[in-house]
Design an enzyme around this catalytic site. Structure first.
Site, PDB file in Angstrom:
ATOM      1  N   ASP A  62       0.852  -1.187   0.000  1.00 38.45           N
ATOM      2  CA  ASP A  62       0.000   0.000   0.000  1.00 38.45           C
ATOM      3  C   ASP A  62       0.889   1.238   0.000  1.00 38.45           C
ATOM      4  O   ASP A  62       2.100   1.135   0.200  1.00 38.45           O
ATOM      5  CB  ASP A  62      -0.991  -0.015   1.163  1.00 38.45           C
ATOM      6  N   TYR A  64       2.882   4.763   0.882  1.00 27.21           N
ATOM      7  CA  TYR A  64       3.501   5.309   2.089  1.00 27.21           C
ATOM      8  C   TYR A  64       2.451   6.090   2.876  1.00 27.21           C
ATOM      9  O   TYR A  64       1.654   6.826   2.305  1.00 27.21           O
ATOM     10  CB  TYR A  64       4.659   6.231   1.732  1.00 27.21           C
ATOM     11  N   PHE A  75       6.702   2.005  -4.361  1.00 26.91           N
ATOM     12  CA  PHE A  75       8.074   2.184  -3.900  1.00 26.91           C
ATOM     13  C   PHE A  75       8.646   3.567  -4.204  1.00 26.91           C
ATOM     14  O   PHE A  75       9.643   3.968  -3.614  1.00 26.91           O
ATOM     15  CB  PHE A  75       9.012   1.106  -4.462  1.00 26.91           C
ATOM     16  N   HIS A 182      10.797  -9.101   0.580  1.00 27.69           N
ATOM     17  CA  HIS A 182      10.547  -7.665   0.417  1.00 27.69           C
ATOM     18  C   HIS A 182      11.808  -6.880   0.752  1.00 27.69           C
ATOM     19  O   HIS A 182      12.594  -7.294   1.613  1.00 27.69           O
ATOM     20  CB  HIS A 182       9.406  -7.256   1.358  1.00 27.69           C
TER      21      HIS A 182
END
Length: 221
Positions: A62, A64, A75, A182
């Protein structure tokens, strides 16, 4: 909250936008907390790269949840944010190790403009509450996008369990499908570092007859 869908073009044909999005808009209109990113950037990933132009898919979770950090690309961090990079900093470390490329520009819109779909599986978040909108129904859109993209081989960089679960139906025999931990500070040392996602993707793209992605800072005008 109502979204302007005029810039979606071909993506706008997905059933999600008539069948599911109205319910999400109602839920967001009732949300008492600040919603990130701003409404005009929620669909930024889709607006920047059309289905037929997608060569690489990078799935995030999701947005930031810190103000002025998210701008609708997974990202990616707005160029003027100036705070901690966390996962993106680790992505840049791997880029340096993998291709000996130093990237300083935190905004990844140049990746999108080369056909990299930087898609979060959840497109909104309440300020300060990660995964606070995980149950609104955004994953329906992710499923439909991946089904739409199944019409030709593409590269999929799946960083972390949620991305891998979302893309579990992506055929690894047809597509380049790289699954790693991740890049967050909590899991990056479990196999993200050393996975060479950028060089391996470019090799696959060239073998498919496509140009490589320039993962480094875009060239100065």
């Amino acid at each position: 909250m109502k979204f302007d869908l005029s810039r979606l073009r071909a993506w706008g044909d997905l059933p999600f936008f008539t069948q599911t999005l109205p319910q999400i808009e109602v839920a967001l209109a009732a949300e008492q907390r600040i919603v990130l990113p701003p409404a005009d950037l929620v669909f930024n990933a889709l607006e920047r790269v059309q289905p037929d132009d997608v060569r690489v898919v990078i799935l995030g979770q999701d947005p930031y949840h810190t103000p002025k950090k998210a701008h609708g690309l997974a990202f990616s961090i707005t160029a003027d944010f100036g705070g901690r990079l966390d996962s993106l900093g680790n992505i840049f470390k791997e880029l340096q190790t993998d291709l000996e490329i130093t990237r300083n520009r935190t905004q990844l819109d140049d990746w999108a403009d080369q056909g990299v779909l930087l898609l979060n599986t959840i497109l909104t978040v309440p300020q300060g509450t990660p995964k606070g909108h995980a149950k609104l129904g955004w994953q329906v859109l992710t499923d439909q996008i991946l089904m739409r993209l199944a019409d030709q081989p593409r590269a999929y960089l799946l960083w972390g369990g949620p991305a891998q679960k979302a893309a579990q139906k992506v055929d690894p025999d047809v597509n380049f499908k790289l699954e790693t931990p991740h890049p967050s500070p909590l899991s990056v040392h479990r196999g993200f570092f050393g996975s060479q996602p950028f060089s391996r993707t470019n090799v696959w793209l060239r073998n498919q007859g496509h140009a490589s992605i320039n993962w480094g800072d875009p060239e100065a005008p």
